[in-house]
Write a protein that holds these residues in place. Structure first.
Motif, mmCIF file in Angstrom:
data_model
loop_
_atom_site.group_PDB
_atom_site.id
_atom_site.type_symbol
_atom_site.label_atom_id
_atom_site.label_comp_id
_atom_site.label_asym_id
_atom_site.label_seq_id
_atom_site.Cartn_x
_atom_site.Cartn_y
_atom_site.Cartn_z
ATOM 1 N N THR A 31 -56.020 75.264 91.841
ATOM 2 C CA THR A 31 -54.764 76.210 91.695
ATOM 3 C C THR A 31 -55.242 76.663 90.220
ATOM 4 O O THR A 31 -54.643 77.904 90.052
ATOM 5 N N SER A 32 -55.803 75.767 89.471
ATOM 6 C CA SER A 32 -55.890 76.458 88.057
ATOM 7 C C SER A 32 -57.434 77.196 87.813
ATOM 8 O O SER A 32 -57.557 77.559 86.695
ATOM 9 N N ALA A 33 -58.040 77.214 88.757
ATOM 10 C CA ALA A 33 -59.331 77.913 88.712
ATOM 11 C C ALA A 33 -59.227 79.384 88.094
ATOM 12 O O ALA A 33 -60.021 79.667 87.345
ATOM 13 N N GLY A 34 -58.362 80.221 88.315
ATOM 14 C CA GLY A 34 -58.122 81.346 87.653
ATOM 15 C C GLY A 34 -57.395 81.595 86.734
ATOM 16 O O GLY A 34 -57.077 82.772 86.039
ATOM 17 N N ASP A 35 -56.928 80.343 85.895
ATOM 18 C CA ASP A 35 -56.137 80.465 84.783
ATOM 19 C C ASP A 35 -56.972 80.170 83.333
ATOM 20 O O ASP A 35 -56.296 79.777 82.502
ATOM 21 N N VAL A 36 -58.126 80.762 83.592
ATOM 22 C CA VAL A 36 -58.815 80.639 82.239
ATOM 23 C C VAL A 36 -58.459 81.803 81.221
ATOM 24 O O VAL A 36 -58.387 82.992 81.656
ATOM 25 N N VAL A 37 -58.092 81.366 80.029
ATOM 26 C CA VAL A 37 -57.684 82.144 78.935
ATOM 27 C C VAL A 37 -58.839 82.748 78.367
ATOM 28 O O VAL A 37 -59.525 81.955 77.595
ATOM 29 N N GLU A 38 -59.059 83.862 78.081
ATOM 30 C CA GLU A 38 -60.147 84.328 77.462
ATOM 31 C C GLU A 38 -59.737 85.285 76.205
ATOM 32 O O GLU A 38 -58.541 85.847 76.255
ATOM 33 N N GLU A 39 -60.151 84.690 74.912
ATOM 34 C CA GLU A 39 -59.921 85.207 73.697
ATOM 35 C C GLU A 39 -60.280 86.558 73.560
ATOM 36 O O GLU A 39 -61.457 87.044 74.009
#
Length: 184
Positions: free
Chosen positions: A163-171
């Motif tokens: 579920t969280s695989a696409g939830d990476v926050v990029e600075e």
């Protein structure tokens, strides 16, 4: 490519999956690739198509069969095949191979449950979706024997990771730090 004198490739694949016969599976896959090459077809695509269309009499695909019997080595070989459908639904229960793996672990005695956990792990590692519901509207985690807390945790982590695989926050990159007005 059906051999009139012996078993078809589909039958050989399913038998290898039932019996955890890695030699038979490797030989069958090599024969399929060779036949495709001779026919000037893409061997990888032909092998994947054959695997994806290999169902037993009740609608279980090759991954379903291997997971049902807890055959880790066969799963490992199958999951290395490019183009293999990993979340295929069986025809009766609409189970994925992950559902079948959980059902397999449930057949083990509580003292040997941990021996079945790698079957679930390899499917999760390959990208099987633990959020898919079967005909009874159950996800694999909902099939776990309530006493098997370790397997429940494995599947919950798998579901969270999926579920969280696409939830990476990029600075955002604002470029070099400092004031541009300092330079003249």
């Amino acid at each position: 490519m059906a051999d009139e004198e012996g078993a078809s490739p589909r039958e050989l694949i399913l038998e290898a999956c039932r019996r955890n016969n890695t030699s038979l599976l490797e030989e069958t896959l090599a024969d399929l690739a060779s036949s495709a090459s001779k026919a000037k077809q893409d061997p990888t695509g032909y092998v994947a198509k054959t695997l994806n269309e290999a169902f037993d009499g009740v609608g279980n695909g090759c991954l379903h069969v291997a997971a049902t019997y807890g055959n880790y080595e066969i799963l490992d070989l199958l999951l290395d095949q490019e183009g293999l459908e990993i979340d295929e639904l069986d025809h009766l229960e609409k189970d994925t191979p992950l559902h079948k793996a959980v059902r397999y672990v449930n057949t083990l005695t509580p003292s040997t449950w941990s021996a079945g956990h790698p079957i679930v792990d390899i499917l999760l590692d390959a990208g099987c979706d633990p959020r898919i519901r079967n005909k009874a509207k159950l996800k694999p985690v909902e099939l776990v024997d309530p006493r098997n807390k370790d397997l429940r945790t494995i599947l919950q982590k798998g579901e969270y990771n999926f579920t969280s695989a696409g939830d990476v926050v990029e600075e955002e990159d604002d470029g070099p730090t400092g004031s541009a007005s300092d330079s003249e």
